[in-house]
Design a protein around this motif. Structure first.
Motif, mmCIF file in Angstrom:
data_model
loop_
_atom_site.group_PDB
_atom_site.id
_atom_site.type_symbol
_atom_site.label_atom_id
_atom_site.label_comp_id
_atom_site.label_asym_id
_atom_site.label_seq_id
_atom_site.Cartn_x
_atom_site.Cartn_y
_atom_site.Cartn_z
ATOM 1 N N ALA A 322 0.830 -1.206 0.000
ATOM 2 C CA ALA A 322 0.000 0.000 0.000
ATOM 3 C C ALA A 322 0.863 1.253 0.000
ATOM 4 C CB ALA A 322 -0.944 0.000 1.202
ATOM 5 N N LEU A 323 1.968 1.216 0.778
ATOM 6 C CA LEU A 323 2.869 2.360 0.817
ATOM 7 C C LEU A 323 3.514 2.586 -0.543
ATOM 8 C CD1 LEU A 323 4.378 4.605 2.218
ATOM 9 C CD2 LEU A 323 5.992 2.914 3.112
ATOM 10 N N ARG A 324 3.944 1.509 -1.201
ATOM 11 C CA ARG A 324 4.566 1.662 -2.521
ATOM 12 C C ARG A 324 3.584 2.270 -3.519
ATOM 13 N NH1 ARG A 324 6.828 -3.649 -1.224
ATOM 14 N NH2 ARG A 324 9.056 -3.409 -0.739
ATOM 15 N N ARG A 325 2.319 1.837 -3.449
ATOM 16 C CA ARG A 325 1.318 2.393 -4.363
ATOM 17 C C ARG A 325 1.114 3.885 -4.119
ATOM 18 N NH1 ARG A 325 -1.401 -2.562 -3.232
ATOM 19 N NH2 ARG A 325 -2.710 -1.502 -1.694
ATOM 20 N N LYS A 326 1.113 4.286 -2.859
ATOM 21 C CA LYS A 326 0.921 5.703 -2.539
ATOM 22 C C LYS A 326 2.123 6.533 -2.995
ATOM 23 C CE LYS A 326 -2.215 5.090 1.389
ATOM 24 N NZ LYS A 326 -3.308 5.883 0.787
ATOM 25 N N LEU A 327 3.332 5.998 -2.828
ATOM 26 C CA LEU A 327 4.523 6.716 -3.277
ATOM 27 C C LEU A 327 4.489 6.903 -4.786
ATOM 28 C CD1 LEU A 327 7.315 5.075 -1.085
ATOM 29 C CD2 LEU A 327 6.067 7.194 -0.687
ATOM 30 N N GLU A 328 4.034 5.876 -5.488
ATOM 31 C CA GLU A 328 3.917 5.983 -6.946
ATOM 32 C C GLU A 328 2.839 7.003 -7.323
ATOM 33 O OE1 GLU A 328 5.880 4.427 -9.047
ATOM 34 O OE2 GLU A 328 4.903 5.280 -10.840
ATOM 35 N N LYS A 329 1.733 6.967 -6.601
ATOM 36 C CA LYS A 329 0.611 7.863 -6.886
ATOM 37 C C LYS A 329 0.999 9.325 -6.732
ATOM 38 C CE LYS A 329 -3.957 9.110 -5.047
ATOM 39 N NZ LYS A 329 -4.998 8.767 -4.028
ATOM 40 N N PHE A 330 1.764 9.637 -5.662
ATOM 41 C CA PHE A 330 2.096 11.035 -5.385
ATOM 42 C C PHE A 330 3.484 11.418 -5.891
ATOM 43 C CE2 PHE A 330 -1.662 11.863 -3.187
ATOM 44 C CZ PHE A 330 -1.942 10.871 -2.253
ATOM 45 N N GLY A 331 4.147 10.539 -6.614
ATOM 46 C CA GLY A 331 5.456 10.870 -7.163
ATOM 47 C C GLY A 331 6.525 11.066 -6.113
ATOM 48 N N LEU A 332 6.532 10.212 -5.072
ATOM 49 C CA LEU A 332 7.466 10.366 -3.956
ATOM 50 C C LEU A 332 8.505 9.252 -3.902
ATOM 51 C CD1 LEU A 332 4.925 11.348 -1.145
ATOM 52 C CD2 LEU A 332 6.379 12.880 -2.483
ATOM 53 N N ASN A 333 8.660 8.525 -4.996
ATOM 54 C CA ASN A 333 9.594 7.397 -4.989
ATOM 55 C C ASN A 333 11.033 7.819 -4.705
ATOM 56 O OD1 ASN A 333 8.063 5.018 -5.360
ATOM 57 N ND2 ASN A 333 7.718 5.546 -7.502
ATOM 58 N N GLU A 334 11.367 9.074 -5.012
ATOM 59 C CA GLU A 334 12.747 9.507 -4.786
ATOM 60 C C GLU A 334 13.096 9.589 -3.307
ATOM 61 O OE1 GLU A 334 10.197 13.171 -4.753
ATOM 62 O OE2 GLU A 334 10.370 11.361 -5.997
ATOM 63 N N LEU A 335 12.085 9.545 -2.425
ATOM 64 C CA LEU A 335 12.334 9.601 -0.978
ATOM 65 C C LEU A 335 12.699 8.241 -0.400
ATOM 66 C CD1 LEU A 335 9.428 11.966 0.167
ATOM 67 C CD2 LEU A 335 11.785 12.560 -0.393
ATOM 68 N N ARG A 336 12.557 7.170 -1.197
ATOM 69 C CA ARG A 336 12.916 5.839 -0.728
ATOM 70 C C ARG A 336 14.427 5.691 -0.636
ATOM 71 N NH1 ARG A 336 9.634 1.587 -4.378
ATOM 72 N NH2 ARG A 336 11.014 0.209 -3.170
ATOM 73 N N ALA A 337 14.857 4.813 0.274
ATOM 74 C CA ALA A 337 16.286 4.512 0.365
ATOM 75 C C ALA A 337 16.737 3.866 -0.943
ATOM 76 C CB ALA A 337 16.553 3.571 1.539
ATOM 77 N N PRO A 338 17.991 4.095 -1.358
ATOM 78 C CA PRO A 338 18.489 3.523 -2.613
ATOM 79 C C PRO A 338 18.283 2.017 -2.669
ATOM 80 C CG PRO A 338 20.072 5.077 -1.721
ATOM 81 C CD PRO A 338 19.011 4.889 -0.675
ATOM 82 N N SER A 339 17.758 1.527 -3.790
ATOM 83 C CA SER A 339 17.457 0.103 -3.923
ATOM 84 C C SER A 339 18.703 -0.754 -4.034
ATOM 85 C CB SER A 339 16.591 -0.130 -5.173
ATOM 86 O OG SER A 339 17.236 0.373 -6.326
ATOM 87 N N ASN A 340 19.838 -0.121 -4.337
ATOM 88 C CA ASN A 340 21.072 -0.900 -4.457
ATOM 89 C C ASN A 340 21.740 -1.115 -3.103
ATOM 90 O OD1 ASN A 340 21.888 1.679 -3.911
ATOM 91 N ND2 ASN A 340 23.353 1.844 -5.606
ATOM 92 N N ASN A 341 21.032 -0.734 -2.031
ATOM 93 C CA ASN A 341 21.554 -0.963 -0.680
ATOM 94 C C ASN A 341 20.592 -1.887 0.047
ATOM 95 O OD1 ASN A 341 22.583 -0.944 1.874
ATOM 96 N ND2 ASN A 341 22.733 1.286 2.055
ATOM 97 N N PRO A 342 20.764 -3.226 -0.083
ATOM 98 C CA PRO A 342 19.814 -4.178 0.505
ATOM 99 C C PRO A 342 19.627 -4.011 1.993
ATOM 100 C CG PRO A 342 21.392 -5.282 -0.953
ATOM 101 C CD PRO A 342 21.905 -3.919 -0.741
ATOM 102 N N SER A 343 20.666 -3.566 2.687
ATOM 103 C CA SER A 343 20.553 -3.463 4.143
ATOM 104 C C SER A 343 19.560 -2.424 4.566
ATOM 105 C CB SER A 343 21.929 -3.133 4.760
ATOM 106 O OG SER A 343 22.377 -1.883 4.317
ATOM 107 N N THR A 344 19.412 -1.324 3.773
ATOM 108 C CA THR A 344 18.461 -0.304 4.147
ATOM 109 C C THR A 344 17.063 -0.674 3.777
ATOM 110 O OG1 THR A 344 18.819 0.828 2.038
ATOM 111 C CG2 THR A 344 20.188 1.512 3.893
ATOM 112 N N GLN A 345 16.869 -1.471 2.702
ATOM 113 C CA GLN A 345 15.533 -1.837 2.279
ATOM 114 C C GLN A 345 14.943 -2.960 3.112
ATOM 115 O OE1 GLN A 345 13.382 -0.568 -0.266
ATOM 116 N NE2 GLN A 345 14.770 1.083 0.232
ATOM 117 N N SER A 346 15.771 -3.675 3.820
ATOM 118 C CA SER A 346 15.262 -4.817 4.581
ATOM 119 C C SER A 346 14.801 -4.447 5.964
ATOM 120 C CB SER A 346 16.359 -5.904 4.685
ATOM 121 O OG SER A 346 17.479 -5.400 5.379
ATOM 122 N N LEU A 347 14.987 -3.200 6.342
ATOM 123 C CA LEU A 347 14.621 -2.778 7.704
ATOM 124 C C LEU A 347 13.369 -1.936 7.671
ATOM 125 C CD1 LEU A 347 18.148 -1.844 9.043
ATOM 126 C CD2 LEU A 347 16.904 -3.975 9.385
#
Length: 347
Positions: A322-347
C-alpha cells in the motif's frame, strides 16, 4: 490546557502571510503546571526549573529571548509559554522560520504593522518567534534589529530566537548575530532532552495517549505498565516529538482497552525513530486538502525511517504494498532509500 490556533495573518494592507498565529489564555500564577503545554508536563527537577525560568522571563518582559535545545525537545512550546506569561499575551504570537524563502517579506510586513499599524490602532504582534535562528542570514537579522529599533520608547513586541545551537557558538557566526544575541543578555532558556528529564516519559506518554484517543475517537483506558516500561527503556534521540509520534501510532494500532507493548513497534530491537528539526508534520488550516495532509504524512514517515519502506509502513500502519502504491501515486519514490543498498531496504 490552553488551545492553540494556526491560521493566516493579515498584514497592514490586508495581504495574507503564511505565518503561524497562536492565541492563548494566560495561565494563572498558581496553576502553571496544569496550564503547561503537554510537552512541558512532568515532575522532574529539570522540567520544573524550565517552567520557573520561562515564567520568570515572560513576566519580566524581556525584549529578546534565546531558546535553544536539540531537535524535538519542545522549543516552540517554551516560546508559547513565555508569550502567555507576559503582558503581551493579549496580542498575537507570530511564528516564522529562517528556512522560509519568504521570510524577508514576512518581516517587512511585521515592521510595517509595528510602524504604521500602531499609529492607526491596528492590532500588532505582541511577540515574534523565529525558528532555526542559526540559519538566519544577515538581511533577516537586520530586519529583526529594525523591529526592536522601530518602536520608540515603548517596547511593544518581543523577539524569541529559537535555535538548535548554543548561543556561545552562534555569536561567532557574524557580528550581526552577536549584536542581536547581546540584546538577550541573560534571557536564555535551555530546553532539556528527554533523557535528562528523569521519570517524565510515563507522564508525557499518558498525556499524548489521551490526546490521541480523543483525536481518533478511540476508547482507551491507558497504557499498560509493561508498555510504559518499554517506553522508559527507550533512548528517544528524537526527544518529545518522537515520543508523541510513537504513542500516537500505538493508539492507532491498539484494538483493546489498554495500549500494550505489542503496539509499540520497533522498540524491542532498539531501532530508534530519529527525528530532525525538519521532520515535523505541520498542517496549516484553513485550506489544507486531504491530499496535502496525506503527502506530508508520507514524507514524515519516510524521513523518520530514513527511506526504509518496511519501517515507514509500520509507522503509518499500512502494508508495504500500500505504501509503494501511494509513493507511486504522489510521485514520492525519490524519498525511498536507494534500492542498491539491501541493508536499508530490509529494515
Amino acid at each position: 490546557m490552553p488551545d492553540s490556533l494556526r491560521e493566516v495573518w493579515a498584514g497592514p494592507r490586508g495581504e495574507l502571510s503564511q505565518i503561524e498565529f497562536h492565541t492563548h489564555v494566560a495561565p494563572s500564577r498558581d496553576g502553571l503546571a496544569e496550564a503547561a503545554e503537554s510537552w512541558l508536563a512532568g515532575q522532574s527537577s529539570v522540567i520544573e526549573r524550565l517552567r520557573i525560568r520561562a515564567t520568570q522571563i515572560g513576566s519580566e518582559g524581556s525584549a529578546v529571548v534565546v531558546i535553544h535545545g536539540g531537535p524535538g525537545t519542545g522549543k516552540l512550546r517554551v516560546a508559547q509559554w513565555i508569550h502567555r506569561c507576559g503582558n503581551r499575551s493579549t496580542r498575537p504570537l507570530l511564528v516564522l522560520d529562517a528556512d522560509d524563502p519568504t521570510l524577508h517579506s514576512q518581516l517587512d510586513r511585521v515592521i510595517a504593522t509595528l510602524t504604521s499599524g500602531l499609529a492607526s490602532g491596528a492590532s500588532a504582534p505582541g511577540t515574534v518567534a523565529l525558528r532555526n535562528f542559526e540559519r538566519a542570514d544577515e538581511p533577516a537579522i537586520r530586519r529583526l534589529l529594525e523591529i526592536l529599533g522601530s518602536q520608540g520608547v515603548e517596547l511593544v513586541c518581543a523577539l524569541l530566537l529559537i535555535t538548535k545551537r548554543n548561543p556561545d557558538q552562534l555569536r561567532d557566526t557574524s557580528l550581526l548575530h552577536a549584536e542581536l544575541l547581546a540584546r538577550a543578555g541573560n534571557s536564555v532558556v535551555s530546553v532539556p532532552a528527554v533523557r535528562h528529564r528523569g521519570g517524565d516519559v510515563a507522564e508525557l506518554a499518558r498525556q499524548f495517549a489521551e490526546e490521541a484517543a480523543r483525536r481518533y475517537d478511540k476508547s482507551i483506558r491507558g497504557i499498560s505498565p509493561q508498555a510504559l516500561a518499554k517506553l522508559e527503556a527507550h533512548d528517544f534521540p528524537g526527544n518529545v516529538r518522537e515520543l508523541q509520534f510513537i504513542v500516537e501510532q500505538a493508539i492507532l494500532r491498539s484494538s483493546g482497552d489498554w495500549v500494550t507493548g505489542e503496539c509499540f513497534l520497533g522498540l524491542d530491537d532498539g531501532a530508534a525513530v530519529h527525528t530532525t528539526g525538519e521532520s515535523e508534520l505541520v498542517i496549516r488550516l484553513p485550506g489544507s486538502s486531504l491530499r496535502e495532509i496525506e503527502v506530508q504524512a508520507l514524507q514524515l514517515a519516510l524521513k523518520l525511517s530514513s527511506g526504509r519502506i518496511v519501517r515507514a509502513s509500520e509507522l503509518l500502519g499500512i502494508t508495504r504494498h500500500a505504501l509503494r502504491r501511494k509513493l507511486e501515486k504522489f510521485g514520492l519514490n525519490e524519498l525511498r532509500a536507494p534500492s542498491n543498498n539491501p541493508s536499508t531496504q530490509s529494515l
